[in-house]
Design a protein around this motif. Structure first.
Motif, mmCIF file in Angstrom:
data_model
loop_
_atom_site.group_PDB
_atom_site.id
_atom_site.type_symbol
_atom_site.label_atom_id
_atom_site.label_comp_id
_atom_site.label_asym_id
_atom_site.label_seq_id
_atom_site.Cartn_x
_atom_site.Cartn_y
_atom_site.Cartn_z
ATOM 1 N N GLU A 127 0.847 -1.194 0.000
ATOM 2 C CA GLU A 127 0.000 0.000 0.000
ATOM 3 C C GLU A 127 0.887 1.251 0.000
ATOM 4 O O GLU A 127 0.681 2.186 -0.772
ATOM 5 N N ARG A 128 1.892 1.253 0.888
ATOM 6 C CA ARG A 128 2.800 2.395 0.974
ATOM 7 C C ARG A 128 3.535 2.604 -0.346
ATOM 8 O O ARG A 128 3.773 3.734 -0.771
ATOM 9 N N GLY A 129 3.878 1.485 -1.016
ATOM 10 C CA GLY A 129 4.633 1.550 -2.266
ATOM 11 C C GLY A 129 3.941 2.351 -3.348
ATOM 12 O O GLY A 129 4.595 2.907 -4.238
ATOM 13 N N LYS A 130 2.607 2.429 -3.264
ATOM 14 C CA LYS A 130 1.864 3.181 -4.285
ATOM 15 C C LYS A 130 2.215 4.663 -4.252
ATOM 16 O O LYS A 130 2.128 5.350 -5.258
ATOM 17 N N THR A 131 2.595 5.161 -3.083
ATOM 18 C CA THR A 131 2.878 6.604 -2.977
ATOM 19 C C THR A 131 4.262 6.939 -2.424
ATOM 20 O O THR A 131 4.699 8.078 -2.516
ATOM 21 N N SER A 132 4.964 5.964 -1.823
ATOM 22 C CA SER A 132 6.204 6.302 -1.114
ATOM 23 C C SER A 132 7.348 6.649 -2.060
ATOM 24 O O SER A 132 8.285 7.340 -1.684
#
Ligand code: C5P
Ligand code: MG
Length: 189
Positions: A127-132
């Motif tokens: 989930e974080r990878g989508k925006t991090s």
């Protein structure tokens, strides 16, 4: 003086909780992961050395990380307490930190160990990878980060358990709930 280590597997919420902890307890905060990512972004000598390793979920050498930590402690000698996030990652690093504490007359107050089941960790990181924008928040690097964690980082738990400074924290729930769990422990330190 409060000197705290926030410990846990990748995706446990160390960085998220640190933002709250450092504010509430007025601590000098360092995330070695953040420092290393900044070195990579800056294209520094250290950054060039570790970029490939970190992008694929591996760990930087103990020497590099130790140098970063010592510099940070020295540069913040006026601190009234440190919060270490993502360090130590190996038993060797834990021993190095022990020696640095002796050298600079510091005391370890406690190690807060965030406990979260692996399926939730993977979900959080994807989930974080989508925006991090983090090169290591993809499924292949995540898998490798778990292997590194199991082999090199988990033994650090025993190291601190033996020193009677390890405090397990239930790391599932809302950010506020988990922060409450953490504060309960810190108040007792
Ligand atoms: O602590 P954090 O989860 O932000 O670390 C992200 C990445 O930074 C790790 O997967 C690892 O590649 C690198 N790291 C490291 N040594 C440390 C801390 C972080 O190599 N002591
Ligand atoms: Mg982090």
């Amino acid at each position: 003086m409060l000197n705290i280590i926030i410990f846990g597997p990748p995706g446990a919420g160390k960085g998220t909780q640190s933002e709250y902890i450092k504010e509430r307890y007025n601590l000098t905060y360092i995330s070695t992961g953040q420092v290393l990512r900044a070195e990579i972004a800056a294209g520094s000598e250290i950054g060039l050395k570790v970029k490939d390793i970190i992008d694929h979920g591996g760990l930087a050498s103990d020497e590099i990380v130790a140098e970063i930590i010592e510099k940070f402690i020295v540069n913040h000698s006026d601190s009234n307490g440190f919060l270490f996030d993502g360090f130590p990652r190996t038993v060797k690093q834990a021993e190095i930190l022990d020696n640095l504490f002796k050298k600079y007359n510091l005391n370890l107050s406690g190690v807060l160990s965030l406990e979260v089941p692996e399926d939730i960790l993977v979900e959080r990181m994807l989930e974080r990878g989508k925006t991090s924008g983090r090169a290591d928040d993809n499924i292949d690097s995540i898998r490798h980060r778990f292997v590194e964690y199991d082999q090199k980082t988990k033994p650090v738990l025993d190291f601190y358990q033996n020193k009677n400074v390890l405090h397990p924290i239930h790391g599932v729930g809302t950010i506020e709930e988990i922060f409450d769990n953490i504060c309960e422990v810190i108040e007792r330190l």
